[in-house]
Design an enzyme around this catalytic site. Structure first.
Site, PDB file in Angstrom:
ATOM      1  N   GLY A 252    -115.387 -48.458  73.500  1.00 54.45           N
ATOM      2  CA  GLY A 252    -115.039 -49.863  73.704  1.00 54.45           C
ATOM      3  C   GLY A 252    -114.299 -50.069  75.029  1.00 54.45           C
ATOM      4  O   GLY A 252    -114.521 -51.054  75.733  1.00 54.45           O
ATOM      5  N   ASP A 253    -113.447 -49.114  75.384  1.00 48.04           N
ATOM      6  CA  ASP A 253    -112.685 -49.217  76.638  1.00 48.04           C
ATOM      7  C   ASP A 253    -113.628 -49.164  77.851  1.00 48.04           C
ATOM      8  O   ASP A 253    -113.408 -49.842  78.860  1.00 48.04           O
ATOM      9  CB  ASP A 253    -111.658 -48.079  76.740  1.00 48.04           C
ATOM     10  CG  ASP A 253    -110.797 -47.985  75.493  1.00 48.04           C
ATOM     11  OD1 ASP A 253    -110.605 -49.032  74.838  1.00 48.04           O
ATOM     12  OD2 ASP A 253    -110.347 -46.881  75.166  1.00 48.04           O
TER      13      ASP A 253
HETATM   14  N1  LIG Z   1    -123.188 -44.062  67.829  1.00 48.22           N
HETATM   15  C1  LIG Z   1    -123.430 -44.712  68.974  1.00 48.22           C
HETATM   16  N2  LIG Z   1    -124.618 -44.551  69.618  1.00 48.22           N
HETATM   17  C2  LIG Z   1    -124.859 -45.198  70.787  1.00 48.22           C
HETATM   18  N3  LIG Z   1    -123.996 -46.012  71.386  1.00 48.22           N
HETATM   19  C3  LIG Z   1    -122.803 -46.214  70.787  1.00 48.22           C
HETATM   20  C4  LIG Z   1    -122.454 -45.571  69.558  1.00 48.22           C
HETATM   21  N4  LIG Z   1    -121.193 -45.953  69.225  1.00 48.22           N
HETATM   22  C5  LIG Z   1    -120.789 -46.779  70.202  1.00 48.22           C
HETATM   23  N5  LIG Z   1    -121.747 -46.951  71.134  1.00 48.22           N
HETATM   24  C6  LIG Z   1    -121.675 -47.767  72.352  1.00 48.22           C
HETATM   25  O1  LIG Z   1    -120.326 -48.080  72.615  1.00 48.22           O
HETATM   26  C7  LIG Z   1    -120.096 -49.494  72.474  1.00 48.22           C
HETATM   27  C8  LIG Z   1    -118.729 -49.725  71.868  1.00 48.22           C
HETATM   28  O2  LIG Z   1    -118.682 -49.155  70.574  1.00 48.22           O
HETATM   29  P1  LIG Z   1    -117.782 -49.759  69.407  1.00 48.22           P
HETATM   30  O3  LIG Z   1    -118.336 -51.055  68.953  1.00 48.22           O
HETATM   31  O4  LIG Z   1    -117.650 -48.678  68.388  1.00 48.22           O
HETATM   32  O5  LIG Z   1    -116.417 -50.047  70.191  1.00 48.22           O
HETATM   33  P2  LIG Z   1    -114.921 -49.973  69.717  1.00 48.22           P
HETATM   34  O6  LIG Z   1    -114.840 -50.055  68.227  1.00 48.22           O
HETATM   35  O7  LIG Z   1    -114.151 -50.947  70.511  1.00 48.22           O
HETATM   36  O8  LIG Z   1    -114.592 -48.498  70.213  1.00 48.22           O
HETATM   37  P3  LIG Z   1    -113.195 -47.761  70.486  1.00 48.22           P
HETATM   38  O9  LIG Z   1    -112.122 -48.592  69.859  1.00 48.22           O
HETATM   39  O10 LIG Z   1    -113.365 -46.407  69.835  1.00 48.22           O
HETATM   40  O11 LIG Z   1    -113.073 -47.654  71.956  1.00 48.22           O
HETATM   41  C9  LIG Z   1    -121.286 -50.000  71.650  1.00 48.22           C
HETATM   42  O12 LIG Z   1    -121.561 -51.369  71.880  1.00 48.22           O
HETATM   43  C10 LIG Z   1    -122.394 -49.096  72.186  1.00 48.22           C
HETATM   44  O13 LIG Z   1    -122.791 -49.509  73.479  1.00 48.22           O
HETATM   45  O1  LIG Z   2    -103.639 -47.252  68.329  1.00 47.79           O
HETATM   46  P1  LIG Z   2    -104.533 -48.031  69.271  1.00 47.79           P
HETATM   47  O2  LIG Z   2    -103.807 -48.484  70.488  1.00 47.79           O
HETATM   48  O3  LIG Z   2    -105.289 -49.111  68.582  1.00 47.79           O
HETATM   49  O4  LIG Z   2    -105.673 -47.008  69.744  1.00 47.79           O
HETATM   50  C1  LIG Z   2    -105.331 -45.879  70.480  1.00 47.79           C
HETATM   51  C2  LIG Z   2    -106.581 -45.076  70.798  1.00 47.79           C
HETATM   52  O5  LIG Z   2    -107.241 -44.620  69.625  1.00 47.79           O
HETATM   53  O6  LIG Z   2    -107.479 -45.932  71.514  1.00 47.79           O
HETATM   54  C3  LIG Z   2    -108.107 -45.224  72.564  1.00 47.79           C
HETATM   55  C4  LIG Z   2    -109.590 -45.327  72.418  1.00 47.79           C
HETATM   56  O7  LIG Z   2    -110.020 -46.647  72.467  1.00 47.79           O
HETATM   57  C5  LIG Z   2    -107.575 -43.802  72.496  1.00 47.79           C
HETATM   58  O8  LIG Z   2    -107.395 -43.279  73.788  1.00 47.79           O
HETATM   59  C6  LIG Z   2    -106.282 -43.914  71.730  1.00 47.79           C
HETATM   60  O9  LIG Z   2    -105.921 -42.741  71.060  1.00 47.79           O
END
Ligand SMILES: Nc1ncnc2c1ncn2[C@@H]1O[C@H](COP(=O)(O)OP(=O)(O)OP(=O)(O)O)[C@@H](O)[C@H]1O
Ligand SMILES: O=P(O)(O)OC[C@@]1(O)O[C@H](CO)[C@@H](O)[C@@H]1O
Length: 313
Positions: A252-253
């Protein structure tokens, strides 16, 4: 200047196992440590994209020095407020056999009133007209739930753009100050609407409503299903790319970094979504919380572009 705010940074300790069993002794096959926390991750990816940013937030304890050294090595500018408490370590367990990704996140240090006051002084001093501010991630005890609302208001008064990636009450409150861009995932958006799950149509409707409220870019990420971008120009849907997933942390980042990069480059909605989608996919193909490179993202751009469709509803 791009300014990223990480109120609760974390050393991400990734442990890769071939089969993780609860209640047993488990052996780690691969391990790595990455400085993280959502805002810092955005700064790391932007650096890989050739864009400078300034990282703000709180750091304390034995990890403070490690973070400052790493940021310096990476060439990322910083203005972190030193705190009495200790910066946390978050464990990320990757089970290669089961294909599961488990996060165990510590709460982080309690922030004292004077530390928060110092942060606000520094923030007010740093943000200026034309900046892009990224407010991302959770906060630890001692920080009011209205913090992102206040930081959005200050940034907007100064003529800066604001991108927000937060959940729960932090997200709800910050929306009142109308950030310019938001990137909730589908689960966070459902929580905001008081629902357990959202259908694709419900995501589109909710995103449209946020745009109508005055948020110019709403990107809803949906993990492997892809993402949906709502702007005043309409709705674009991107199907997820099928890639080999090594770590979902920071996906997501990387998308947030791609949105900021697209703003800096003046991209339209379609190019922005392709960039974000390619960045998310490149991130999951990368070990731990290591930042994806521009080259890796560009190699996925064509495929990402082909998977974008306009919503005609
Ligand atoms: N299993 C996967 N296979 C392919 N692409 C993925 C997968 N998981 C995530 N992505 C890519 O990453 C993007 C962000 O994923 P997600 O919706 O899980 O974000 P998030 O929950 O904000 O993630 P995080 O908080 O871990 O940074 C998705 O829109 C997609 O482009
Ligand atoms: O506790 P928060 O701030 O919700 O999430 C923190 C975290 O999971 O988010 C990043 C991935 O998006 C990691 O680098 C970190 O450990």
């Amino acid at each position: 200047m791009v300014i990223t705010v990480t109120m609760n940074p974390a050393m991400d300790k990734t442990l890769v196992l071939d089969g993780f069993t609860l209640g047993e002794v488990n052996r780690v096959v691969l391990g790595r440590n990455d400085i993280g926390g959502k805002g810092i991750n955005v700064s790391k990816v932007l650096k890989e994209f050739g864009e400078d940013s300034l990282a703000l937030g709180f750091l304390g304890g034995i990890l403070e020095e490690v973070f400052l050294k790493e940021l310096k090595t990476m060439g990322i500018g910083q203005r972190f407020v030193p705190v009495k408490g200790s910066t946390r370590t978050n464990i990320k367990v990757v089970d290669r056999v089961k294909g599961t990704f488990t996060d165990i996140n510590e709460p982080g240090p309690v922030i004292q009133e004077e530390e928060l006051t110092e942060f606000l002084r520094l923030y007010r001093e740093t943000v200026t007209s034309g900046d892009v501010v990224v407010l991302s991630g959770g906060v630890s005890e001692g920080i009011p739930v209205k913090i992102y609302r206040l930081l959005t208001e200050i940034a907007k008064e100064k003529g800066a753009l604001v991108a927000l990636d937060a959940e729960g009450e932090l997200f709800r409150e910050a929306l009142e100050a109308k950030p310019d861009m938001v990137k909730p995932n589908d689960r966070e958006l459902a929580l905001y609407l008081g629902k357990e799950h959202l259908t694709e149509d419900e995501i589109v409707d909710a995103a449209k409503e946020l745009v109508a409220k005055g948020i110019s870019k709403v990107l809803v990420s949906r993990g492997e299903k892809g993402s949906i971008l709502a702007t005043a120009e309409g709705i674009l849907k991107a199907e997820g790319l099928k890639v080999l997933v090594k770590s979902t942390v920071g996906a997501g980042d990387s998308m947030v970094a791609a949105i900021i990069y697209s703003v800096l480059k003046g991209y339209g909605p379609r190019e922005t979504l392709a960039m974000a989608q390619a960045a998310g996919a490149a991130a999951v193909m990368t070990e731990g919380t290591k930042a994806c490179t521009l080259q890796e993202v560009e190699s996925l751009l064509q495929a990402a572009t082909e998977k974008i469709k306009e919503e005609k509803r």
